[in-house]
Enzyme design. Structure first.
Site, short mmCIF file in Angstrom:
data_model
loop_
_atom_site.label_atom_id
_atom_site.label_comp_id
_atom_site.label_asym_id
_atom_site.label_seq_id
_atom_site.Cartn_x
_atom_site.Cartn_y
_atom_site.Cartn_z
N GLU A 76 0.81 -1.21 0.00
CA GLU A 76 0.00 0.00 0.00
C GLU A 76 0.85 1.28 0.00
OE1 GLU A 76 -3.22 0.04 -0.16
OE2 GLU A 76 -3.95 1.92 0.71
N ASP A 77 1.90 1.28 0.79
CA ASP A 77 2.61 2.54 1.03
C ASP A 77 4.01 2.65 0.43
OD1 ASP A 77 0.44 3.30 2.46
OD2 ASP A 77 1.30 2.85 4.43
#
Ligand code: MN
Length: 710
Positions: A76-77
């Site tokens: 996700e990051d």
């Protein structure tokens, strides 16, 4: 602040050295991937995944769950892809991380409260491996513990989502330790003032309570010891949220609730639980109707315990829970208790997704067995199964509402679930904004939009993939109606053609005459009569004769046959079809065979299959094409050619140039020199076919070309 080595110390208690090494490797990978990122508190980002893994380690979760926890924000990051994770840590860990990321992407918070339960189910449905949920819950728990640095409105939003979605999921899975903490933190985030006031109130009565608790605890423990029952008595703290809820929902005063003293007795065997119950009922007077046996009849999430209420000395109300150590573990960690590592269960070779799933199912099976022992209703079983392995998918409408469909449902099912009209006119779907075929299977969490067109119609082929009864019956209903309309209109044309012989038309015939005929043939309406003619169940000529009356018909009968031909317009739909033996195409001389129940099947005039009945005017009628017939018709060409390299390729190129669409090519060797090529191709009419055949003849090695017939 704890470090990876603190965690490793804990893991030594239950993981193998090589597994611990894997967890450590995941930690360093995450540290590097998140390098330069910081939490709002200012700490290095990696402290967060480390804390999440530690929460799971406290529940003795397996190495893969811990690795997934370490890596849970990486996809996700950071720029690291799922594929890269799979390469480094294996498919299972990558799948777990991917699952957590997908859950993270769904924003539960802006939805109406009424949908909260659907969101819970959706989250469970999306996680094919239940460990995804466990990692997500641990992630949420740590985020709740570190809410402090956020703006109040943001805090409130996250707290509310936690109370609406995540703590109920934890409760469903029997993860009580996590559930309680999520609820306490959620309460604090939602209502900081009320939380603070209640906390202070509890604090202030604590001093007085301590003495009472100690006295009762000693009395209970002595009672067990005298009867030589092994068990440990523990005082229970009240949780602030449950206190708050009791005050609010049951309208009880603070002191009413606080005056109740809670204890738990942990023992070794089920049998001892009941004996302890007997002993303490002897010590204090039980409150009638308050005893609950959750050992015989466990709660849906697997919770087992005995509950009873007593009146202590000076009339003090006491609540006691009695359970075994296993039941205690189950009550605290629920499904996670079943991941507790056992070295003999390591089934790495089988692929862990299967194995972990199997273990989750094992858990359900365990519940079922408990239930069987209790001998109770099926409802319980269905409830547990449905909760953990939902047979439904949950998808979003373009407006953000959640639609529940059975698993295996397609875009067509979705369209019919929205509205029958949407289903009847759907042509395509956008799934997660990407154009997808109507037959695409839907997955939980997707957003689905249906593209409709006013001219679209349901297709018989949809029946092969739709999953809902609603879609199925709507399609069937539509097709049936459509076929009826088409049959009626064809029936009328057939009847008019028969009436031509008497210089009459159906609409000009005396209504009284028609009513008489309907009565005679036992039809409810004109429509029914025409439909039966259209379907080939009744002969048009016979009806015509009956309508005209026998005297008149005799005079004209002879001139009836083949004066005019029935026109094929191409819009007859299902009640006319083209014979597959002779493949007629527009322009061919054709004959319609009226076959019972199927309407008219169009054959070539010289087709062998109708040779015997061609002149029977009750079964065959001459037909003709109109210019309005369009579309692709299939013909089979048989080409005899001398062997030549690249022949098929140049043949195909020629046909394509002439706008013919090749459906199938097969070849057979005739002898060493000659080969036969069968080409099935789509053609619009005879003129088009002639053009294609002319082109093929230009090839030097082609000896002969004919239209093949069966
Ligand atoms: Mn996270």
């Amino acid at each position: 602040m704890s470090t990876i080595e603190d965690l490793v110390d804990r893991l030594r208690g239950y993981l193998k050295p090589e597994e611990i090494q894997q967890v450590r490797r995941a930690y360093y990978f995450a540290e590097q991937a998140h390098d330069g990122q910081r939490r709002r508190s200012g700490e290095h980002y990696v402290t967060h995944p480390l804390a999440v893994a530690t929460i799971l380690a406290n529940m003795h979760m397996d190495a893969e769950s811990l690795m997934a926890a370490m890596l849970h924000d990486v996809i996700e990051d950071t720029p690291v892809s799922k594929e890269a994770l799979a390469k480094q840590f294996g498919e299972t860990v990558a799948d777990l991380v991917d699952g957590v990321s997908k859950l993270t992407q769904i924003h539960f918070e802006d939805k109406a409260l009424a949908q909260a339960e659907n969101f819970q189910k959706m989250a469970l449905a999306m996680a094919k491996d239940i460990r995804v949920i466990l990692v997500k819950l641990a992630d949420r728990l740590h985020n709740m513990r570190t809410l402090g640095a956020l703006r109040p409105d943001k805090k409130r939003r996250i707290a509310r989502e936690t109370l609406d979605i995540y703590s109920p999921i934890a409760s469903r899975l029997g993860l009580n330790t996590i559930r309680t903490e999520l609820e306490e933190l959620g309460f604090e985030g939602m209502h900081p003032m009320r939380h603070e006031r209640l906390k202070r109130a509890v604090q202030s009565v604590k001093g007085n309570r301590r003495q009472v608790i100690r006295e009762i605890q000693t009395a209970l423990q002595d009672c067990l010891d005298t009867d030589e029952l092994h068990g440990k008595v523990i005082g229970r703290e009240k949780h602030l949220l449950s206190l708050y809820r009791k005050m609010k929902e049951r309208r009880k005063s603070f002191s009413e609730i606080m005056d109740v003293y809670g204890f738990r007795i942990i023992t070794d065997k089920v049998d001892t639980c009941y004996r302890i119950l007997g002993a303490i009922h002897n010590l204090y007077k039980p409150v009638p109707g308050r005893f609950k046996d959750y050992i015989a009849i466990p709660k849906a999430n697997g919770y087992q315990s005995l509950h009873t209420s007593l009146i202590g000395m000076n009339g003090i109300p006491i609540e006691v829970q009695i359970r075994t150590r296993e039941m205690e573990a189950m009550a605290n960690n629920g499904i996670a208790a079943h991941w507790v590592y056992k070295s003999e269960q390591k089934e790495a070779a089988q692929g862990m997704t299967g194995a972990s799933h199997a273990r989750a199912r094992q858990w359900v099976k365990g519940l079922l067995e408990m239930q069987q022992r209790a001998g109770n209703s099926l409802e319980f079983i269905e409830h547990v199964k449905m909760d953990l392995f939902p047979d439904e998918v949950y998808v979003f409408t373009p407006k953000g509402d959640i639609m529940e469909l059975p698993s295996g449902a397609t875009a067509v099912d979705f369209a019919y679930a929205v509205h029958t009209d949407v289903g009847n006119s759907c042509v395509a779907a956008r799934i997660n904004r990407r154009l997808s075929p109507l037959s695409a299977h839907l997955e939980s969490g997707q957003s689905v939009e249906i593209i409709t067109s006013p001219s679209a119609r349901p297709n018989l082929a949809w029946m092969s993939f739709v999953a809902t009864a609603k879609a199925r019956s709507a399609i069937r209903h539509y097709l049936k109606n459509q076929q009826r309309e088409e049959s009626v209109s064809l029936g009328k044309r057939l009847l008019n053609k028969a009436l031509d012989a008497f210089n009459k038309q159906f609409d000009s015939i005396d209504k009284h005459q028609i009513r008489e005929l309907l009565k005679e043939f036992q039809y409810e309406s004109e429509h029914d009569l025409l439909e039966d003619i259209g379907l080939g169940n009744r002969m048009a000529f016979g009806v015509a004769r009956a309508l005209i009356g026998h005297e008149e018909s005799a005079a004209h009968a002879e001139q009836s046959a083949s004066t005019s031909k029935l026109a094929i317009s191409g819009t007859e739909g299902m009640v006319t079809s083209y014979a597959r033996c002779c493949h007629p195409i527009p322009g061919d001389p054709v004959v319609g065979h009226i076959s019972s129940g199927r309407g008219i099947v169009i054959h070539m005039e010289n087709c062998r299959n109708i040779a015997n009945i061609r002149d029977d005017s009750n079964r065959c009628i001459p037909m003709d094409w109109t210019d309005s017939v369009t579309g692709d018709f299939t013909v089979v060409l048989r080409v005899e050619a001398e062997h030549e390299k690249g022949f098929i390729a140049s043949l195909a190129a020629l046909i394509t140039e002439a706008d013919g669409s090749i459906e199938k090519i097969t070849t057979e060797e005739k002898d060493a020199r000659i080969s036969l090529v069968n080409i099935e191709l789509g053609i619009t009419n005879r003129v088009h076919l002639a053009k294609v055949m002319r082109r093929i003849k230009t090839l030097n090695n082609v000896n002969r070309i004919v239209r093949a017939r069966r």
